[in-house]
Design an enzyme around this catalytic site. Structure first.
Site, PDB file in Angstrom:
ATOM      1  N   HIS A  72       3.256   2.587  25.319  1.00  0.00           N
ATOM      2  CA  HIS A  72       3.830   3.684  26.101  1.00  0.00           C
ATOM      3  C   HIS A  72       2.759   4.301  26.989  1.00  0.00           C
ATOM      4  CE1 HIS A  72       2.127   7.196  23.925  1.00  0.00           C
ATOM      5  NE2 HIS A  72       2.149   6.391  22.876  1.00  0.00           N
ATOM      6  N   ASP A  74       3.430   7.587  28.463  1.00  0.00           N
ATOM      7  CA  ASP A  74       3.582   9.035  28.540  1.00  0.00           C
ATOM      8  C   ASP A  74       2.553   9.705  27.648  1.00  0.00           C
ATOM      9  OD1 ASP A  74       5.176   7.913  26.377  1.00  0.00           O
ATOM     10  OD2 ASP A  74       5.992   9.922  26.052  1.00  0.00           O
ATOM     11  N   ASP A 100      -4.386   7.361  23.216  1.00  0.00           N
ATOM     12  CA  ASP A 100      -2.951   7.258  22.933  1.00  0.00           C
ATOM     13  C   ASP A 100      -2.176   7.249  24.241  1.00  0.00           C
ATOM     14  OD1 ASP A 100      -0.460   7.246  21.722  1.00  0.00           O
ATOM     15  OD2 ASP A 100      -0.502   9.349  21.190  1.00  0.00           O
ATOM     16  N   GLU A 133       7.728   7.929  24.450  1.00  0.00           N
ATOM     17  CA  GLU A 133       7.326   7.852  23.043  1.00  0.00           C
ATOM     18  C   GLU A 133       6.930   9.217  22.496  1.00  0.00           C
ATOM     19  OE1 GLU A 133       4.800   7.562  19.534  1.00  0.00           O
ATOM     20  OE2 GLU A 133       4.215   8.327  21.501  1.00  0.00           O
ATOM     21  N   GLU A 134       6.290  10.024  23.321  1.00  0.00           N
ATOM     22  CA  GLU A 134       5.834  11.335  22.838  1.00  0.00           C
ATOM     23  C   GLU A 134       6.996  12.291  22.574  1.00  0.00           C
ATOM     24  OE1 GLU A 134       2.936  11.701  21.788  1.00  0.00           O
ATOM     25  OE2 GLU A 134       1.719  10.260  22.879  1.00  0.00           O
ATOM     26  N   GLU A 165      -6.021  -1.334   9.641  1.00  0.00           N
ATOM     27  CA  GLU A 165      -4.927  -1.942   8.896  1.00  0.00           C
ATOM     28  C   GLU A 165      -3.684  -2.016   9.760  1.00  0.00           C
ATOM     29  OE1 GLU A 165      -4.150   0.315   5.379  1.00  0.00           O
ATOM     30  OE2 GLU A 165      -6.232   0.308   4.762  1.00  0.00           O
TER      31      GLU A 165
END
Length: 180
Positions: A72, A74, A100, A133-134, A165
């Site tokens: 994403h 945004d 992010d 997404e946010e 992970e």
């Protein structure tokens, strides 16, 4: 390859693609489209649901991929406008969205371009980039899945969990009405 990532990342970081700013979301998706537009082997599809644009770039046609790479562009609002001016400190790039997840998008864009330029067709690869997404992803990934975008082998959404992970889980919204 990394010499292609940093200028691309710089360009992505300078676009203040806050989830509520429709014009900037359109601008960043158009930027992605233009990045891939010279490659005739790319299948590029843009979608907009409730004013939230998304883009699909893939090395095949239709909807069923072997692998979907979901990212994403945004970001959450910045407290200061200069947070969209990237800078380097101690070998790290800082700006709103750098972790992010615009750095990952830049990497995936460069990799997808190499897949297309090298005519890699052993796997059907779909790069899916959304802009909501946010704010829970209801007008991005959810709508694209409802259009029948699926993967036979793997959907990679590298946006939670540990950096060391792989998290195999899901989150979703359940709307319920309760009457008393």
């Amino acid at each position: 390859m990394h010499q292609n990532i940093l200028p691309l990342l710089d360009s992505l970081l300078k676009i203040p693609s806050i989830s509520s700013d429709i014009a900037e979301l359109e601008k960043i998706i158009t930027f992605v489209e233009e990045y891939f537009s010279e490659n005739s082997d790319a299948t590029i599809k843009k979608y907009t649901f409730n004013e939230k644009p998304s883009i699909i770039v893939q090395n095949f046609e239709w909807f069923e991929a072997d692998i979907i790479l979901n990212w994403h562009l945004d970001v959450v609002p910045a407290s200061e406008e200069n947070q969209f001016e990237p800078y380097e400190q101690d070998g790290k790039i800082f700006a709103r969205g750098s972790g992010d997840m615009k750095s990952g998008v830049a990497l995936m864009m460069v990799l997808m371009k190499e897949v297309l330029e090298n005519n890699f067709t052993d796997k059907k690869i779909c790069l899916m980039i959304t802009t909501d997404e946010e704010i829970w992803g209801q007008d991005g990934v959810k709508k694209l899945a409802e259009l029948w975008y699926t993967a036979r082998e793997c959907v990679l959404i590298p946006d939670s969990g540990s950096v060391t992970e792989i998290t195999i889980a899901e989150k979703w919204i359940v709307d319920i009405d309760v009457e008393i």
